[in-house]
Design an enzyme around this catalytic site. Structure first.
Site, PDB file in Angstrom:
ATOM      1  N   ARG A 170      -2.529  -6.096  -7.741  1.00 32.74           N
ATOM      2  CA  ARG A 170      -1.494  -7.122  -7.555  1.00 32.74           C
ATOM      3  C   ARG A 170      -1.597  -8.242  -8.563  1.00 32.74           C
ATOM      4  O   ARG A 170      -0.614  -8.904  -8.870  1.00 32.74           O
ATOM      5  CB  ARG A 170      -1.607  -7.731  -6.150  1.00 32.74           C
TER       6      ARG A 170
ATOM      7  N   HIS B  15       0.835  -1.205   0.000  1.00 29.25           N
ATOM      8  CA  HIS B  15       0.000   0.000   0.000  1.00 29.25           C
ATOM      9  C   HIS B  15       0.869   1.254   0.000  1.00 29.25           C
ATOM     10  O   HIS B  15       0.624   2.193  -0.768  1.00 29.25           O
ATOM     11  CB  HIS B  15      -0.901   0.051   1.247  1.00 29.25           C
TER      12      HIS B  15
ATOM     13  N   SER C 222      -3.294  -7.534   3.107  1.00 26.86           N
ATOM     14  CA  SER C 222      -3.634  -7.351   4.519  1.00 26.86           C
ATOM     15  C   SER C 222      -4.112  -8.658   5.137  1.00 26.86           C
ATOM     16  O   SER C 222      -3.708  -9.010   6.251  1.00 26.86           O
ATOM     17  CB  SER C 222      -4.711  -6.271   4.671  1.00 26.86           C
TER      18      SER C 222
ATOM     19  N   LYS D  96     -16.020  -7.244   6.569  1.00 26.37           N
ATOM     20  CA  LYS D  96     -14.780  -7.757   7.152  1.00 26.37           C
ATOM     21  C   LYS D  96     -14.759  -7.520   8.655  1.00 26.37           C
ATOM     22  O   LYS D  96     -15.176  -6.480   9.131  1.00 26.37           O
ATOM     23  CB  LYS D  96     -13.558  -7.055   6.535  1.00 26.37           C
TER      24      LYS D  96
END
Length: 162
Positions: A90, A17, A128, A41
């Protein structure tokens, strides 16, 4: 003023990030990192702590602000007179997801565009959720997250052990 927004849950923020923030900060007069509460989440760190860890992690970037927000990204963008969203990519999987998000945002607010920055290859495996999982199983997270995040995670582990 060219203002852009990077939004996400950043729970925790990773060095991947930070790389995207650093690169995006050179493209715009101002970059706002916006921490959104993702109801889908389970939070590892509270939103307020994520904001503070992000502020520490990007303190070397003079044109970057860190904020939090609940609601639609389009509302946040209008409120802050921003027209560009920056997203790090990514993998193809990320691109497919982010492409659909960008189309939805464009449908809601046609004046907002999304740009994608490819993650550096040495961070392409860092997420993460991967950092959280590695940490939960006592793996080494050094080099995957900023030092302040690593320390906050270690402090959390020490509190849980007591």
């Amino acid at each position: 003023m060219r203002r852009a927004v990077c939004s996400g849950s950043f729970d925790p923020v990773t060095n991947g990030h930070i790389d995207v923030f650093e690169r995006a900060s050179t493209m715009f007069d101002e970059l706002i990192i916006c921490v959104f509460h993702n109801v889908q989440k389970q939070g590892f760190f509270p939103v307020e702590q994520r904001v503070e860890l992000l502020r520490q992690s990007v303190s070397h970037l003079s044109n970057v602000k860190v904020m939090s927000f609940e609601g639609l990204i389009t509302d946040f963008m209008k409120e802050h007179d921003a027209r560009i969203i920056v997203r790090g990519i990514r993998s193809i999987k990320d691109l497919e997801y982010e492409e659909n998000e960008a189309y939805m945002i464009r449908h809601i607010e046609p004046s907002i565009d999304t740009i994608f920055l490819l993650t550096r290859p040495d961070y392409s495996f860092v997420s993460s959720s991967g950092v959280r999982e590695l940490f939960r199983f006592h793996g080494n997270i050094h080099g995957l997250v900023p030092e302040c995040v690593e320390q906050a995670m270690m402090n959390l582990a020490n509190r849980e052990r007591k």
